[in-house]
Design a protein around this motif. Structure first.
Motif, short mmCIF file in Angstrom:
data_model
loop_
_atom_site.label_atom_id
_atom_site.label_comp_id
_atom_site.label_asym_id
_atom_site.label_seq_id
_atom_site.Cartn_x
_atom_site.Cartn_y
_atom_site.Cartn_z
N GLN A 140 0.81 -1.22 0.00
CA GLN A 140 0.00 0.00 0.00
C GLN A 140 0.85 1.27 0.00
N ASN A 156 0.72 4.26 -2.22
CA ASN A 156 0.93 3.71 -3.56
C ASN A 156 -0.35 3.84 -4.37
N GLU A 158 -0.99 2.99 -7.24
CA GLU A 158 -1.29 1.86 -8.11
C GLU A 158 -1.91 0.69 -7.36
N ASN A 159 -1.96 0.76 -6.04
CA ASN A 159 -2.53 -0.31 -5.24
C ASN A 159 -4.06 -0.27 -5.33
N GLU A 160 -4.69 -1.43 -5.41
CA GLU A 160 -6.14 -1.50 -5.60
C GLU A 160 -6.89 -0.89 -4.42
N VAL A 161 -6.39 -1.09 -3.22
CA VAL A 161 -7.05 -0.54 -2.03
C VAL A 161 -7.03 0.98 -2.07
N LYS A 163 -6.53 2.92 -4.81
CA LYS A 163 -7.31 3.39 -5.95
C LYS A 163 -8.80 3.32 -5.67
N GLY A 164 -9.20 2.38 -4.85
CA GLY A 164 -10.62 2.25 -4.52
C GLY A 164 -11.12 3.30 -3.56
N ASP A 166 -10.29 3.63 -0.38
CA ASP A 166 -10.33 3.20 1.01
C ASP A 166 -9.21 3.86 1.81
#
Length: 697
Positions: A140, A156, A158-161, A163-164, A166
C-alpha cells in the motif's frame, strides 16, 4: 491486578544523538552551550584526535573558510598520540581469529591477533560480510519523488485498495518486514549490561547461557610490563556465540585492538567506523573519485554520481547542491534495493568548522588504524551521513521494584544508535502521521513471527525497526498522501537539540522558547527568552553570572543522574536537588523540567511510594501536554504512566479516567484491533476498574 508499568523514556530530547550520545549528553550539552556559548576545541574534535594537533593549529584549521584536507594532514602530529602510545596492548598467543571466521570455523573469534605490528587494513568484497534480507514496503506504500520534497514514503496510487478510495487505518505497519540496521553501536553507558552486537540484555550469572567475553580484547596496562594497574575498560561482552562471531566478522575484529582510543570518541564516530567496515566488505564507496593529495575542496560526493555534477569548490555554489539533491536516486519503488549510497549525507551543506572537525577525526583514525589513504575522506562523509540519518535505538527494560515484587516498571532507554536504509526515506513533520517503533513493538513481535524459539530463546531483537501509521491515511484525487515521521522524540531519530541544529543548518530557522523565570521570583511575570536581558513584565535585570552558575550546576546534575546503574537512594537525592534548581530557573512546563519530574515519579515508584510517584507524574504529564500535540504518542505514554500509578495506589475513579483517555490515544496510534502490549495492559486495567467505580463511586 498488581502490575504497574512505568515507561520512563530517556533520550526524548539521542544519538544520537546523536549525535551526539542520544541519552547521556543531550540536556547537559544544551545547558552547557547556553551558558558558555561555544564548545572547546577538544569538544568539537574529540580526544584523542585533538591531542595530535597543536592548539594553535587546531584553532587555525577550524577557522578556515573552506575545508582543506591537505592542511589537516600537514598539521597532524602522530607523536605521542599514536607512534608512542603511553599504554600497550599485550595480546594472548594464538592464531588469527578473523581468518578462521572467514573460513567458517565456529569456534573462532576468542583469541587475539598474533602480531601487533600496524598494517594497512584491507577488506575484500564479500569475503566476510553477512547477507541480510532487505526490508521492503507494504504494497500500500511506495518510495516517491517530487521536486518539492525529494524522496519520500507515500501511498501507492497503483494499489487496488488506495485506488478504490479506502483509507488506511492507524496502526498499520508500513514495512512488510521489520528492518535491521545497516550498522549500529551500543551506547557507552550500556557496555557490560547489554550485548554489544544485538543490544539484548546479557544473561544472568546463573543462566545456562553464560555471558561471552571477547578474549582478544586488549589488556590495557600502564606500559610497566604488566606490573601496572589495568584501565577501567572491560572486554566486549556478548549474549551468545552467534553474536560474538557476527560482531567479529563485521566490526569488532577490526576495532578490538584500538578499544582504548575508540572508547574516547563520541557514539557517532564509532558508528561511522562500523559503516566504513561494512561498506568495505560490500565494495561500496561514497567517495567515488581518487583525488589529488594537494588540491583543496576535492571531496566528491555521492550526489555528484547521481547528478553528473562536479562538487569541487562546492561551497561557492549551494544551488548546485540543491539541484543535485533534487535528482532521483532511489529507483526501487518498494524500497527493497536501497543502498547506503542513496542516502543524503549533505557534507557540503555543513559549516566549514563541522567539515574540518569530521576530517580531523577521520584522518586520526586513518593513521591510527592503518587505513587506506582515501579512508579519511570516506569517513568524513560517513560522519555527515550519520548526522542526517541516524536513529536512536530505544529499548524497554523491565525491573521489579517494591511491594514484595508485585509492582514492576519499565524504562525506555536509548541504548544505541543505528543507520537504517529504508527508514531514512521518511520525511519530517512536526505533526507526523506515523511513528517509529522498535523491538517488542515492531511487527514481528506483535504478530508472533519472531518468538523465543526462532531467536535461540533470546527473544525479539531490540534493533528491529518498523514504522506505524498513527493517523488514518487516504488519497485525495491523484495526489498521494505523504507518510511523515518526527525526526525528534517521536521517532527517536535524534535528540531534540541535534535535530534543531540540523534544521538550523538546512533551513536557517531560529528556535527560541520562553522558558526562563524572572529572577525576581514573581509569578505574575511572563516567561523570558534566554537572550533577554530584563524581564518583559517587571523590568528586573537578568544577572547572567547567577544564571550561568545555576545552569552549570543543572548540567552537572543532569549528567550525574543519567547513569542507569546509580543506586536508588543516591539517584533520589540528586534528582531532588536537580528539581529544586530547575524550578528556580525554568517554568514548570519546560520539557527538561518535565523530564526530571518523570524521573522522580519513576524513582518514587521503585521505592514503593506510589502517592509521591503519582504527584510527580502529574507534573510530568503537564509539561508533555504543553510541548507535544494533544494526540501524540508522548502524551499517550505519559497518561499510561499516571494511570498505572493511580491504579496501583487504588485511586480508582481518577485511574479509570486516565485509563480511558490513554486507550483513546493508543487506539488512535495503533488501531483498535492492535495487540500492542501497552494497549492490552490498559484494557485489563479498565476491566478491573469499571465495576469498582460503578459500584462505589
Amino acid at each position: 491486578m498488581h502490575h504497574q508499568r512505568h515507561n520512563h523514556s530517556h533520550g526524548h530530547g539521542h544519538g544520537h544523538d546523536h549525535h551526539h550520545d542520544p541519552k547521556t549528553n543531550t540536556y547537559r550539552e544544551r545547558l552547557r552551550q547556553a551558558a558558555n556559548k561555544s564548545k572547546t576545541l577538544e569538544e568539537i574534535v574529540s580526544n584523542p584526535a585533538a591531542a595530535c594537533f597543536q592548539p594553535n593549529d587546531l584553532t587555525r584549521l577550524l577557522a578556515m573558510p573552506t575545508y582543506d584536507y591537505s592542511a589537516v594532514k600537514e598539521a597532524f602530529n602522530s607523536r605521542p598520540c599514536i607512534k608512542s602510545r603511553s599504554r600497550t596492548w599485550a595480546p594472548p598467543a594464538g592464531p588469527d581469529p578473523l581468518l578462521k571466521l572467514s573460513q567458517g570455523t565456529t569456534t573462532a573469534g576468542l583469541t587475539a591477533h598474533a602480531s601487533t605490528k600496524p598494517t594497512t587494513t584491507t577488506i575484500r568484497r564479500g569475503s566476510i560480510a553477512t547477507s541480510v534480507e532487505h526490508s521492503k514496503l507494504d504494497a500500500q506504500f511506495r518510495v516517491g519523488f517530487s521536486m518539492a520534497y525529494g524522496h519520500s514514503i507515500e501511498l501507492n496510487m497503483e494499489n487496488e485498495v488506495i485506488k478504490g478510495g479506502d483509507a488506511i487505518d492507524s496502526g498499520t505497519y508500513i514495512f512488510d518486514r521489520d528492518e535491521l540496521p545497516y550498522a549500529s553501536v551500543i551506547d557507552k553507558d550500556w557496555r557490560g549490561k547489554l550485548c554489544e552486537e544485538c543490544l539484548r540484555k546479557l544473561p544472568k550469572e546463573d543462566d545456562d547461557n553464560a555471558v561471552l567475553e571477547c578474549r582478544s580484547c586488549p589488556r590495557l596496562t600502564d606500559g610497566s610490563g604488566g606490573r601496572g594497574e589495568d584501565l577501567d575498560l572491560g572486554p566486549a561482552k556478548f549474549c551468545s556465540r552467534e553474536c560474538l562471531e557476527q560482531a567479529w566478522r563485521t566490526w569488532h575484529g577490526y576495532e578490538c585492538k584500538f578499544m582504548e582510543e575508540l572508547d574516547q570518541f563520541e557514539q557517532d564516530t564509532r558508528l561511522a567506523l562500523r559503516i566504513f567496515w561494512r561498506n568495505s566488505q560490500e565494495g561500496v564507496r561514497l567517495v567515488i573519485k581518487e583525488s589529488s593529495e594537494t588540491s583543496n575542496n576535492n571531496i566528491d560526493t555521492l550526489t555528484s554520481k547521481a547528478a553528473g555534477l562536479s562538487l569541487n569548490n562546492i561551497n561557492s555554489d549551494l544551488n548546485k547542491i540543491d539541484e543535485a539533491n533534487r535528482k532521483p536516486r532511489v529507483h526501487s519503488k518498494d524500497g527493497s534495493q536501497i543502498s547506503i549510497q542513496e542516502l543524503y549525507h549533505n557534507f557540503d551543506r555543513l559549516a566549514p568548522k563541522a567539515q574540518m572537525a569530521f576530517l580531523i577525526k577521520a584522518h586520526y583514525l586513518q593513521e591510527l588504524m592503518g587505513l587506506s589513504k582515501n579512508a579519511a575522506r570516506e569517513l568524513a562523509q560517513i560522519q555527515a551521513l550519520i548526522k542526517f540519518n541516524c536513529f536512536a535505538i530505544k529499548s524497554k527494560i523491565y525491573q521489579d521494584a517494591g511491594d514484595g515484587g508485585r509492582i514492576s516498571h519499565q524504562e525506555e532507554y536509548a541504548v544505541g544508535s543505528g543507520v537504517y536504509l529504508l527508514a531514512s526515506m521518511f520525511n519530517h513533520s512536526c505533526a507526523p502521521n506515523a511513528m517509529v517503533v522498535f523491538g517488542v513493538q515492531a511487527k514481528t513481535s506483535l504478530r508472533g513471527e519472531l518468538g523465543f524459539a526462532s531467536s535461540g530463546g533470546r527473544g525479539v531483537d531490540p534493533r528491529v525497526l518498523n514504522v506505524l501509521t498513527s493517523k488514518s491515511l487516504k488519497a485525495y484525487g491523484s495526489v498521494p498522501a505523504q507518510v511523515e515521521i518526527s525526526y525528534g522524540p517521536t521517532g527517536g531519530r535524534m535528540p531534540t537539540e541535534e535535530r534543531k541544529e540540523c534544521l538550523r543548518q538546512k533551513y536557517a530557522e531560529t528556535f527560541r522558547k520562553r522558558v526562563f523565570k524572572c529572577q525576581k521570583g514573581s509569578y505574575a511575570c511572563r516567561p523570558m527568552l534566554d537572550d533577554e536581558d530584563e524581564c518583559p513584565t517587571c523590568g528586573e535585570k537578568v544577572d547572567r553570572a547567577i544564571r550561568n552558575k545555576m545552569m552549570q550546576l543543572i548540567a552537572q546534575l543532569l549528567g550525574d543522574t543519567s547513569n542507569p546503574s546509580l543506586p536508588l537512594s543516591r539517584r533520589l537525592t540528586l534528582l531532588k536537588t536537580l528539581e529544586v534548581s530547575q524550578s528556580r530557573l525554568f517554568v514548570d512546563t519546560y520539557i527538561i523540567y518535565g523530564h526530571t519530574c518523570d524521573q522522580l515519579a519513576m524513582v518514587y515508584t521503585q521505592s514503593g511510594d506510589l502517592g509521591q510517584g503519582a504527584q510527580w507524574c502529574r507534573k510530568a504529564l503537564k509539561a508533555v501536554m504543553v510541548n507535544f500535540p494533544h494526540d501524540s504518542i508522548e502524551v499517550a505514554q505519559e497518561t499510561l504512566k499516571l494511570a498505572g500509578l493511580l491504579f496501583n495506589n487504588q485511586q480508582h475513579k481518577e485511574a479509570l479516567k486516565h485509563v480511558q483517555a490513554a486507550i483513546v490515544l493508543y487506539r488512535g496510534h495503533y488501531g483498535a484491533k492492535s495487540k500492542e502490549p501497552d494497549l492490552l495492559e490498559l484494557y485489563k486495567m479498565e476491566e478491573v476498574l469499571q465495576p469498582i467505580v460503578e459500584k462505589y463511586y
